[in-house]
Motif scaffolding. Structure first.
Motif, PDB file in Angstrom:
ATOM      1  N   UNK A 207      58.628  53.458 104.604  1.00 18.14           N
ATOM      2  CA  UNK A 207      57.446  52.722 104.153  1.00 18.14           C
ATOM      3  C   UNK A 207      57.055  53.229 102.768  1.00 18.14           C
ATOM      4  N   UNK A 208      56.914  52.321 101.820  1.00 17.56           N
ATOM      5  CA  UNK A 208      56.500  52.674 100.466  1.00 17.56           C
ATOM      6  C   UNK A 208      55.145  52.034 100.169  1.00 17.56           C
ATOM      7  N   UNK A 209      54.214  52.841  99.661  1.00 18.85           N
ATOM      8  CA  UNK A 209      52.863  52.363  99.389  1.00 18.85           C
ATOM      9  C   UNK A 209      52.502  52.656  97.929  1.00 18.85           C
ATOM     10  N   UNK A 210      52.635  51.673  97.043  1.00 19.12           N
ATOM     11  CA  UNK A 210      52.208  51.875  95.648  1.00 19.12           C
ATOM     12  C   UNK A 210      50.695  52.034  95.560  1.00 19.12           C
ATOM     13  N   UNK A 211      50.209  52.360  94.371  1.00 20.41           N
ATOM     14  CA  UNK A 211      48.786  52.649  94.197  1.00 20.41           C
ATOM     15  C   UNK A 211      47.919  51.399  94.196  1.00 20.41           C
ATOM     16  N   UNK A 212      48.479  50.236  93.890  1.00 19.92           N
ATOM     17  CA  UNK A 212      47.682  49.016  93.763  1.00 19.92           C
ATOM     18  C   UNK A 212      48.562  47.794  93.986  1.00 19.92           C
ATOM     19  N   UNK A 218      55.196  45.540  90.355  1.00 15.21           N
ATOM     20  CA  UNK A 218      56.171  46.233  89.509  1.00 15.21           C
ATOM     21  C   UNK A 218      57.279  46.858  90.357  1.00 15.21           C
ATOM     22  N   UNK A 219      56.922  47.389  91.507  1.00 20.23           N
ATOM     23  CA  UNK A 219      57.923  48.000  92.379  1.00 20.23           C
ATOM     24  C   UNK A 219      58.948  46.987  92.843  1.00 20.23           C
ATOM     25  N   UNK A 220      58.493  45.758  93.103  1.00 15.26           N
ATOM     26  CA  UNK A 220      59.367  44.706  93.620  1.00 15.26           C
ATOM     27  C   UNK A 220      59.860  43.757  92.532  1.00 15.26           C
ATOM     28  N   UNK A 221      59.472  44.013  91.272  1.00 17.87           N
ATOM     29  CA  UNK A 221      59.825  43.115  90.169  1.00 17.87           C
ATOM     30  C   UNK A 221      59.384  41.690  90.503  1.00 17.87           C
ATOM     31  N   UNK A 251      53.953  48.127 101.046  1.00 16.18           N
ATOM     32  CA  UNK A 251      52.575  47.816 101.440  1.00 16.18           C
ATOM     33  C   UNK A 251      51.749  47.435 100.217  1.00 16.18           C
ATOM     34  N   UNK A 252      50.920  46.403 100.380  1.00 13.42           N
ATOM     35  CA  UNK A 252      49.912  46.059  99.381  1.00 13.42           C
ATOM     36  C   UNK A 252      48.621  46.754  99.792  1.00 13.42           C
ATOM     37  N   UNK A 253      48.267  47.859  99.155  1.00 10.54           N
ATOM     38  CA  UNK A 253      47.117  48.645  99.630  1.00 10.54           C
ATOM     39  C   UNK A 253      45.796  47.905  99.485  1.00 10.54           C
ATOM     40  N   UNK A 254      45.726  46.936  98.562  1.00 11.93           N
ATOM     41  CA  UNK A 254      44.475  46.199  98.372  1.00 11.93           C
ATOM     42  C   UNK A 254      44.138  45.360  99.591  1.00 11.93           C
TER      43      UNK A 254
END
Length: 402
Positions: A207-212, A218-221, A251-254
């Motif tokens: 599971x990868x959780x970017x900051x926003x 950007x992670x998924x282009x 994950x979309x943390x928003x």
């Protein structure tokens, strides 16, 4: 006459000088030559970063940053720390081509082909191009940043992450420790939920959780806002369609952060089903892919239908039941009423399980995933035709909305 004679003498003198002088006239070069990219030196800097990652030397990575650029030094040192905690292997960086021009100060961006895998979870490496920013100082080239541009930005290369590991789960979060702990608990619970229906699944969950939400793009282009309405997505790490490509949950943390605890767990379990069944590279009908994932995630959740199917019930009350099972248009991530579409797909799979049994639903999913046409697999596994299922599903929706 005197003036004319003097002019002739001057001209003749200049011609004679030009003819007799053996030193050709050469224009003096500008003292401000245009800065140029230095691919060979940049490739050497990338190789040194590879070596620092492979050997676990954060100081060597920090030394690749421009002098005085503390942010770049922290980023590069953090890449090594991330790699050590994530057990990164098969890491390579290859300079591809310059992107745009070179700034007067000697800085430029370039496409860089990266490969990597998380040992113990990814069977094969991911292959993706990312953007790296370089700065030249004479013959020396340093690394000023990673990411941005027109390529994906792998989360572990973009900045420090919290890492939580269990024997079957790996969670990386660009956020505080408490958030990482919570995501890790949900990932472990998701394994238990999925194995109740799919006991043979033994591969791991990443599971990868970017900051926003913007960092997720950007992670998924992805195009900006493409995943603004969803809580999480299961996808290949590099965007490829290879069936052996690493597949993680992003994950979309928003959105995820606004969910209640039970809803957040359902989302995580839903995405874990996609990982377990190889859905990210499947060409299966979307109603079956998404409906089956929700069936597994919701099977043991004690909630009334007005909660788990409230969106589609409201839609049917306004417009009547849909004419057909939901397809690609209904599952477009930018469409309105996306939640109702997922609910309707879940109800279709739930109907199959209640008509022919859970084992029949699992066989249907497996057979269609293996390449059997939906209609043939549906009849063989459940005794229903597609028309039968659609009719019963529409009737069920109408009854729920009445």
């Amino acid at each position: 006459m005197a003036g004319l004679s003097l002019s002739v003498l001057v001209v003749v003198g200049l011609v004679a000088w030009a003819v007799l002088d053996r030193q050709p006239y050469v224009a003096q070069p500008s003292r401000h030559e245009a800065a140029r990219a230095q691919p060979a030196a940049a490739a050497d800097a990338l190789h040194r970063l590879e070596r620092a990652v492979d050997r676990g030397h954060p100081a060597a990575a920090r030394a690749l940053a421009p002098t005085g650029d503390q942010a770049a030094a922290r980023l590069l040192g953090g890449v090594v720390a991330n790699a050590r905690r994530l057990h990164v292997e098969d890491f390579t960086l290859r300079y591809v081509d310059e992107e745009g021009g070179v700034a007067p100060g000697g800085g430029w961006s370039a496409s860089v082909a990266a490969t990597w895998r998380f040992a113990g979870f990814d069977r094969t490496p991911a292959h993706a191009e990312t953007t790296v920013r370089f700065v030249a100082h004479g013959p020396e080239v340093t690394i000023a940043g990673v990411g941005g541009g027109d390529h994906r930005t792998p989360l572990w290369l973009s900045g420090p992450v919290q890492v939580r590991r269990s024997p079957a789960t790996l969670v990386l979060v660009a956020g505080p420790a408490g958030e990482a702990d919570a995501y890790a608990r949900r990932a472990r619970t998701a394994l238990t939920v999925v194995r109740r229906v799919l006991p043979r699944w033994r591969s791991g969950l990443v599971v990868e959780v970017p900051a926003s939400a913007q960092a997720l793009d950007r992670t998924l282009d992805a195009d900006p806002g493409q995943y603004a309405n969803i809580a999480a997505v299961t996808a290949t790490v590099d965007g490829s369609t290879r069936t052996d490509a690493p597949v993680h949950v992003f994950v979309n943390p928003a959105v995820f952060g606004e969910l209640r605890p039970q809803g957040a767990q359902v989302v995580m379990s839903h995405e874990a089903v996609h990982v377990a069944t190889g859905a990210a590279t499947s060409a299966m009908p979307l109603w079956l892919v998404e409906g089956f994932a929700d069936y597994v995630a919701l099977r043991d959740v004690d909630l009334p239908l007005r909660t788990t199917a409230g969106g589609i019930i409201r839609q049917v009350r306004r417009h009547g039941p849909p004419e057909h099972l939901p397809g690609a248009a209904e599952f477009d991530t930018t469409t309105t009423h996306l939640g109702a579409t997922y609910e309707s797909a879940w109800l279709a799979c739930r109907l199959v399980a209640r008509t022919a049994g859970q084992a029949a639903l699992v066989r249907l999913y497996d057979d269609v995933r293996a390449g059997d046409p939906l209609g043939r697999a549906l009849r063989a596994d459940t005794g229903l035709t597609t028309a039968d299922l659609t009719h019963r599903w529409r009737t069920l929706l109408s009854d729920l909305a009445s």
